[in-house]
Design an enzyme around this catalytic site. Structure first.
Site, PDB file in Angstrom:
ATOM      1  N   GLU A  54      42.836  43.194  42.789  1.00  4.01           N
ATOM      2  CA  GLU A  54      42.065  43.074  41.545  1.00  4.01           C
ATOM      3  C   GLU A  54      42.907  43.395  40.323  1.00  4.01           C
ATOM      4  O   GLU A  54      42.742  42.786  39.268  1.00  4.01           O
ATOM      5  CB  GLU A  54      40.846  44.000  41.598  1.00  4.01           C
ATOM      6  N   GLU A  55      43.789  44.366  40.444  1.00  2.39           N
ATOM      7  CA  GLU A  55      44.570  44.797  39.289  1.00  2.39           C
ATOM      8  C   GLU A  55      45.642  43.785  38.898  1.00  2.39           C
ATOM      9  O   GLU A  55      45.848  43.519  37.717  1.00  2.39           O
ATOM     10  CB  GLU A  55      45.235  46.150  39.587  1.00  2.39           C
ATOM     11  N   SER A  56      46.365  43.245  39.882  1.00  5.29           N
ATOM     12  CA  SER A  56      47.541  42.418  39.556  1.00  5.29           C
ATOM     13  C   SER A  56      47.543  41.044  40.189  1.00  5.29           C
ATOM     14  O   SER A  56      48.443  40.242  39.900  1.00  5.29           O
ATOM     15  CB  SER A  56      48.809  43.146  40.011  1.00  5.29           C
TER      16      SER A  56
END
Length: 208
Positions: free
Chosen positions: A121-123
């Protein structure tokens, strides 16, 4: 079960992408396959065609692009949790960097797959990505946070460029998540919210 549209295989870039992939030129293959898919492919192609595009992009080592195709398509509506839909889920939620993530998460009190999902989700599994806010690398670390964590971990002096290294980035990111996990007394939802938005924002939300 999965029948893709012939029109996709006739697009400029499709055959070129395949040839480049077979020639072990993955970066160039990604460019051509994405060109064949066109802009907003989730609005143009069927789920089966998107699955083919995602499989090719995944094989070319671009999980950040491959998973986006299917996850956007999932919004209206998501496929059923059936055996025949397994390929859709596999390519929509790839397990890129799973070994590195498992190693980083091994000494911490949360499941490795939780950290896998957080990194996704972050990267979107892009080691060199930098967000609009300045967060860097696979686990999207802010520079000040990364420096402080590295110091407390005994890693010595680090540079911004070092945060593009998957192993180091994941090591620091998992350690930071573990500290937030402790701070919120094992409440994983609050730890993850804190990781993404910052402990101060999370505290405001809890108080509210």
């Amino acid at each position: 079960r999965f029948v893709f549209e012939r029109e996709f295989t006739e697009q400029p870039g499709f055959s070129e992408g395949l040839q480049l992939l077979r020639s072990d030129l993955p970066k160039a293959a990604v460019t051509e396959i994405r060109f064949a898919l066109g802009s907003r492919p989730w609005d143009r192609w069927s789920s089966s065609t998107l699955l083919l595009g995602a499989a090719l992009l995944g094989q070319a080592g671009a999980p950040n692009f491959s998973h986006e195709l299917l996850r956007r398509d999932f919004r209206s509506p998501p496929p059923a949790l059936k055996a025949e839909d397994h390929p859709l889920w596999v390519h929509a939620y790839p397990t890129a960097f799973s070994e590195e993530i498992a190693t980083a998460a091994a000494e911490h009190p949360f499941d490795r797959w939780l950290f896998q999902g957080l990194v996704r989700e972050e990267s979107a599994f892009t080691p060199s990505v930098k967000s609009w806010a300045g967060a860097m690398g696979l686990s999207q670390l802010m520079w000040a946070t990364a420096k402080e964590c590295a110091r407390k971990m005994g890693l010595g002096k680090i540079t911004r460029g070092m945060l593009s290294d998957p192993a180091l980035n994941l090591k620091i990111g998992s350690w930071y998540l573990a500290r937030l996990h402790d701070r919120w007394k094992g409440h994983l939802a609050l730890a993850i919210g804190s990781y993404n938005a910052g402990p101060s924002a999370e505290r405001r939300w809890v108080n509210a």
